[in-house]
Design a protein around this motif. Structure first.
Motif, mmCIF file in Angstrom:
data_model
loop_
_atom_site.group_PDB
_atom_site.id
_atom_site.type_symbol
_atom_site.label_atom_id
_atom_site.label_comp_id
_atom_site.label_asym_id
_atom_site.label_seq_id
_atom_site.Cartn_x
_atom_site.Cartn_y
_atom_site.Cartn_z
ATOM 1 N N LYS A 2 143.051 38.825 40.768
ATOM 2 C CA LYS A 2 144.516 38.378 41.179
ATOM 3 C C LYS A 2 145.277 40.084 40.481
ATOM 4 O O LYS A 2 145.423 39.830 39.585
ATOM 5 N N ARG A 41 148.766 49.372 42.913
ATOM 6 C CA ARG A 41 147.251 48.965 42.783
ATOM 7 C C ARG A 41 146.020 49.729 42.557
ATOM 8 O O ARG A 41 145.191 49.488 42.137
ATOM 9 N N ARG A 69 137.214 42.904 47.306
ATOM 10 C CA ARG A 69 137.042 41.751 48.343
ATOM 11 C C ARG A 69 138.485 41.729 48.875
ATOM 12 O O ARG A 69 139.803 41.133 47.732
ATOM 13 N N GLY A 70 138.786 42.288 50.565
ATOM 14 C CA GLY A 70 140.654 42.479 50.809
ATOM 15 C C GLY A 70 140.789 42.845 49.601
ATOM 16 O O GLY A 70 140.584 44.217 50.326
ATOM 17 N N ALA A 71 141.653 42.422 49.655
ATOM 18 C CA ALA A 71 142.957 42.654 48.305
ATOM 19 C C ALA A 71 143.103 43.153 46.857
ATOM 20 O O ALA A 71 142.971 44.121 46.307
ATOM 21 N N ASP A 72 142.071 42.454 47.107
ATOM 22 C CA ASP A 72 141.415 42.279 44.953
ATOM 23 C C ASP A 72 140.793 41.965 44.456
ATOM 24 O O ASP A 72 139.421 42.509 45.543
ATOM 25 N N GLU A 74 136.231 42.238 42.072
ATOM 26 C CA GLU A 74 135.845 41.430 41.452
ATOM 27 C C GLU A 74 134.788 41.844 40.818
ATOM 28 O O GLU A 74 134.746 43.221 41.178
#
Length: 179
Positions: A2, A41, A69-72, A74
């Motif tokens: 996150k 970000r 993945r989405g906004a975060d 991995e």
């Protein structure tokens, strides 16, 4: 992973610094933090990608990828099932061609700073899918597989010196201009 806590941390630090400038500076900092969130970000993602490239260079034959993945982001760590030894040469026999999974990545020369470089590579769609399948079968990222394929090709080329081109002549020759 996150990114929200890190973005909030930068926002908090910006507001703390702005307090030294008075109420107008705090108000300006609050207005700027929302538009800056996407830039923060992006900068964090670039730092994570650079770190993954450095780790991959040290982790060979494994690799580390950063996926969004989405906004975060991995992390995906790929470690080969087994570290296969390189090809063994026996007396009198021609050395076996190095396969992609067996090639040992060469270390950088002493005068090289070890910096990773980026290239654009265009592949036909059918070849791209075959590369992805081959990389997946070995548990490698596509990038790691392509680096190893290039290293294996160069290693094989060094083992088998080029044969000089022979020119076949038939005793006939032509000269002059033709229309």
């Amino acid at each position: 992973m996150k990114l929200n806590p890190y973005v909030a941390g930068v926002r908090s630090e910006l507001l703390t610094v702005a307090e030294a400038g008075g109420e107008a500076a705090v108000e300006l900092a609050e207005r700027l933090t929302s538009p800056l969130e996407s830039a923060i970000r992006l900068t964090l993602l670039q730092a994570l990608s650079a770190a993954a490239e450095e780790i991959t260079a040290e982790l060979a034959p494994g690799s580390v990828e950063v996926r969004l993945r989405g906004a975060d982001p991995e992390f995906v760590v790929s470690v080969p099932a087994s570290a296969a030894p390189g090809p063994v040469e026996s007396g009198g026999e021609e050395p076996a061609a190095a396969s992609v999974s067996q090639v040992q990545l060469p270390s950088a020369p002493e005068d090289d700073d070890g910096q990773m470089v980026r290239i654009n590579l265009r592949l036909p769609a059918h070849l791209k899918s075959r590369v992805e399948e081959a990389a997946d079968a070995l548990g490698f990222s596509v990038n790691n597989w392509l680096v190893r394929a290039a290293a294996a090709a160069l290693e094989n080329e060094q083992r088998q010196p080029r044969q000089p081109r022979t020119i076949v002549t038939t005793g006939q020759s032509l000269s002059g201009w033709a229309r």
